[in-house]
Write a protein that holds these residues in place. Sequence first.
Motif, PDB file in Angstrom:
ATOM      1  N   UNK A 249       0.825  -1.209   0.000  1.00 16.80           N
ATOM      2  CA  UNK A 249       0.000   0.000   0.000  1.00 16.80           C
ATOM      3  C   UNK A 249       0.856   1.255   0.000  1.00 16.80           C
ATOM      4  N   UNK A 250       1.884   1.274   0.857  1.00 13.41           N
ATOM      5  CA  UNK A 250       2.748   2.452   0.975  1.00 13.41           C
ATOM      6  C   UNK A 250       3.517   2.697  -0.316  1.00 13.41           C
ATOM      7  N   UNK A 251       4.050   1.626  -0.919  1.00 12.41           N
ATOM      8  CA  UNK A 251       4.795   1.778  -2.173  1.00 12.41           C
ATOM      9  C   UNK A 251       3.891   2.341  -3.274  1.00 12.41           C
ATOM     10  N   UNK A 252       2.654   1.870  -3.332  1.00  9.10           N
ATOM     11  CA  UNK A 252       1.724   2.351  -4.354  1.00  9.10           C
ATOM     12  C   UNK A 252       1.371   3.823  -4.138  1.00  9.10           C
ATOM     13  N   UNK A 253       1.193   4.212  -2.866  1.00 16.49           N
ATOM     14  CA  UNK A 253       0.783   5.585  -2.572  1.00 16.49           C
ATOM     15  C   UNK A 253       1.857   6.617  -2.904  1.00 16.49           C
ATOM     16  N   UNK A 254       3.119   6.257  -2.775  1.00 17.20           N
ATOM     17  CA  UNK A 254       4.196   7.221  -3.037  1.00 17.20           C
ATOM     18  C   UNK A 254       4.711   7.132  -4.476  1.00 17.20           C
ATOM     19  N   UNK A 255       4.210   6.153  -5.228  1.00 18.86           N
ATOM     20  CA  UNK A 255       4.636   6.020  -6.620  1.00 18.86           C
ATOM     21  C   UNK A 255       4.051   7.152  -7.463  1.00 18.86           C
ATOM     22  N   UNK A 256       4.867   7.681  -8.393  1.00 16.74           N
ATOM     23  CA  UNK A 256       4.411   8.773  -9.262  1.00 16.74           C
ATOM     24  C   UNK A 256       3.478   8.265 -10.358  1.00 16.74           C
TER      25      UNK A 256
ATOM     26  N   UNK B  81      10.340   2.523   1.827  1.00 16.23           N
ATOM     27  CA  UNK B  81      10.530   3.055   0.474  1.00 16.23           C
ATOM     28  C   UNK B  81      11.922   3.623   0.214  1.00 16.23           C
ATOM     29  N   UNK B  82      12.714   3.895   1.266  1.00 17.28           N
ATOM     30  CA  UNK B  82      14.043   4.486   1.093  1.00 17.28           C
ATOM     31  C   UNK B  82      15.124   3.538   1.607  1.00 17.28           C
ATOM     32  N   UNK B  83      16.356   3.865   1.223  1.00 14.57           N
ATOM     33  CA  UNK B  83      17.490   3.028   1.633  1.00 14.57           C
ATOM     34  C   UNK B  83      18.134   3.574   2.904  1.00 14.57           C
ATOM     35  N   UNK B  84      17.777   3.001   4.021  1.00 11.66           N
ATOM     36  CA  UNK B  84      18.413   3.301   5.302  1.00 11.66           C
ATOM     37  C   UNK B  84      19.005   1.999   5.835  1.00 11.66           C
TER      38      UNK B  84
ATOM     39  N   UNK C 271       2.752  12.953   2.889  1.00  6.41           N
ATOM     40  CA  UNK C 271       3.363  13.947   3.788  1.00  6.41           C
ATOM     41  C   UNK C 271       4.467  13.323   4.634  1.00  6.41           C
ATOM     42  N   UNK C 272       4.264  12.084   5.068  1.00  4.72           N
ATOM     43  CA  UNK C 272       5.212  11.437   5.968  1.00  4.72           C
ATOM     44  C   UNK C 272       6.429  10.869   5.250  1.00  4.72           C
ATOM     45  N   UNK C 273       6.246  10.446   3.999  1.00  7.63           N
ATOM     46  CA  UNK C 273       7.300   9.697   3.320  1.00  7.63           C
ATOM     47  C   UNK C 273       8.108  10.541   2.343  1.00  7.63           C
ATOM     48  N   UNK C 274       7.438  11.367   1.564  1.00 12.66           N
ATOM     49  CA  UNK C 274       8.130  12.084   0.499  1.00 12.66           C
ATOM     50  C   UNK C 274       8.772  13.367   1.003  1.00 12.66           C
ATOM     51  N   UNK C 275       9.632  13.959   0.186  1.00  9.58           N
ATOM     52  CA  UNK C 275      10.344  15.178   0.559  1.00  9.58           C
ATOM     53  C   UNK C 275       9.336  16.258   0.895  1.00  9.58           C
ATOM     54  N   UNK C 276       9.319  16.697   2.144  1.00 11.53           N
ATOM     55  CA  UNK C 276       8.289  17.631   2.609  1.00 11.53           C
ATOM     56  C   UNK C 276       8.696  19.080   2.566  1.00 11.53           C
ATOM     57  N   UNK C 277       9.613  19.452   1.683  1.00 13.78           N
ATOM     58  CA  UNK C 277      10.074  20.848   1.614  1.00 13.78           C
ATOM     59  C   UNK C 277       9.876  21.381   0.201  1.00 13.78           C
ATOM     60  N   UNK C 278       9.301  22.582   0.097  1.00 18.36           N
ATOM     61  CA  UNK C 278       9.155  23.257  -1.194  1.00 18.36           C
ATOM     62  C   UNK C 278       9.856  24.609  -1.113  1.00 18.36           C
ATOM     63  N   UNK C 279      10.246  25.115  -2.279  1.00 23.02           N
ATOM     64  CA  UNK C 279      10.958  26.394  -2.316  1.00 23.02           C
ATOM     65  C   UNK C 279      10.149  27.394  -3.143  1.00 23.02           C
ATOM     66  N   UNK C 280       9.789  28.502  -2.528  1.00 29.43           N
ATOM     67  CA  UNK C 280       9.043  29.558  -3.188  1.00 29.43           C
ATOM     68  C   UNK C 280       9.689  30.904  -2.874  1.00 29.43           C
ATOM     69  N   UNK C 281       9.992  31.657  -3.946  1.00 22.78           N
ATOM     70  CA  UNK C 281      10.615  32.981  -3.791  1.00 22.78           C
ATOM     71  C   UNK C 281      11.898  32.921  -2.957  1.00 22.78           C
ATOM     72  N   UNK C 282      12.664  31.840  -3.167  1.00 17.92           N
ATOM     73  CA  UNK C 282      13.932  31.706  -2.461  1.00 17.92           C
ATOM     74  C   UNK C 282      13.803  31.250  -1.027  1.00 17.92           C
ATOM     75  N   UNK C 283      12.594  30.957  -0.571  1.00 18.56           N
ATOM     76  CA  UNK C 283      12.378  30.525   0.820  1.00 18.56           C
ATOM     77  C   UNK C 283      11.921  29.070   0.841  1.00 18.56           C
TER      78      UNK C 283
END
Length: 320
Positions: free
Chosen positions: A59-66, A162-165, A254-266
């Motif tokens: 389920x988790x792999x399917x949800x984070x797949x593009x 989903x990641x290599x740790x 929200x929990x698995x994928x990269x949770x940071x976005x960049x807008x106007x340099x912030x």
Amino acid sequence: MSLRVAATVEEGTLSPPSPETKAPAEVDWHMLDKSRFFFLGAALFSGVSAALYPTIVLKTRQQVSASNISCLKMSFSILRYEGLRGFYRGFGTSLMGTIPARALYMGALEVTKSSVGGATVRLGFSDATASAVANAAAGLSSAMAAQLVWTPVDVVSQRLMVDRYRNGVDAFQKIVCSDGFRGLYRGFGISILTYAPSNAVWWASYSVASRLIRAGLDRTDSMAALGVQGLSAAVASGVTAVITMPLDTVKTRLQVMDGVVEENGRRSAISAFQTVRSLVGEGGLGACYRGLGPRWASMAVSATTMVTTYEFLKRMSAKN
């Protein structure tokens, strides 16, 4: 034992049944040996979790797949590149958190069910209404209590899926280094929004379904009771999975994928709204239902197994 009888026993206006009396249909919180209840519960539910864990990984792999990948294709991919161990990535971390989370869940569930059930009966509600209200309130409170422990465990174990740790400790350290301790509670708000209503709907649906199914049966033996519990759990799981699937997909992203976005340099943390917009952009509203098959299967099998195990556990833990 019906809620009305249980409430009357607690008030002291009715004596408990004598040893010769037939065993009650319901074992309430005040009738349990608490140490036996939590010890046996940890052992039984650890085994159930191990059996059902592969469906959660899928389920988790399917949800984070593009892209939309079928369960069968995803299963073959995991088996080919990672072997059977791939279906149990993060299981050790998940199990360590499941035991205290499950203890909180069971304690809150039984205390709330007993308290609210007795209160609603004393207010004059029927047994059926009191049972549905008590189960809904118990599901709500138990989910909120368990999420205090489960959310950080969920974040770490899902990253491992989903990641290599190297292991759970490595994942924990990297999450804390990059996001601070707040990173361990990423998606906490939406987890509450997902699991609290989900549990309330599930337990209320289970209560209603079991009463309706039981009313159509002539048999009252233990095998019939087992069948009623299993069928009611499957029905409640189907209803709950469809209603809460979009929230669960957003929470997982929200929990698995990269949770940071960049807008106007912030740089800022991605919001639930941005996650929904990204999902809809990838595949429309259907993207919010990726992994519905494994989730429904997981919930149905899990709930059926859990509720029959849970009822068995309560009877095993009942005081003499």
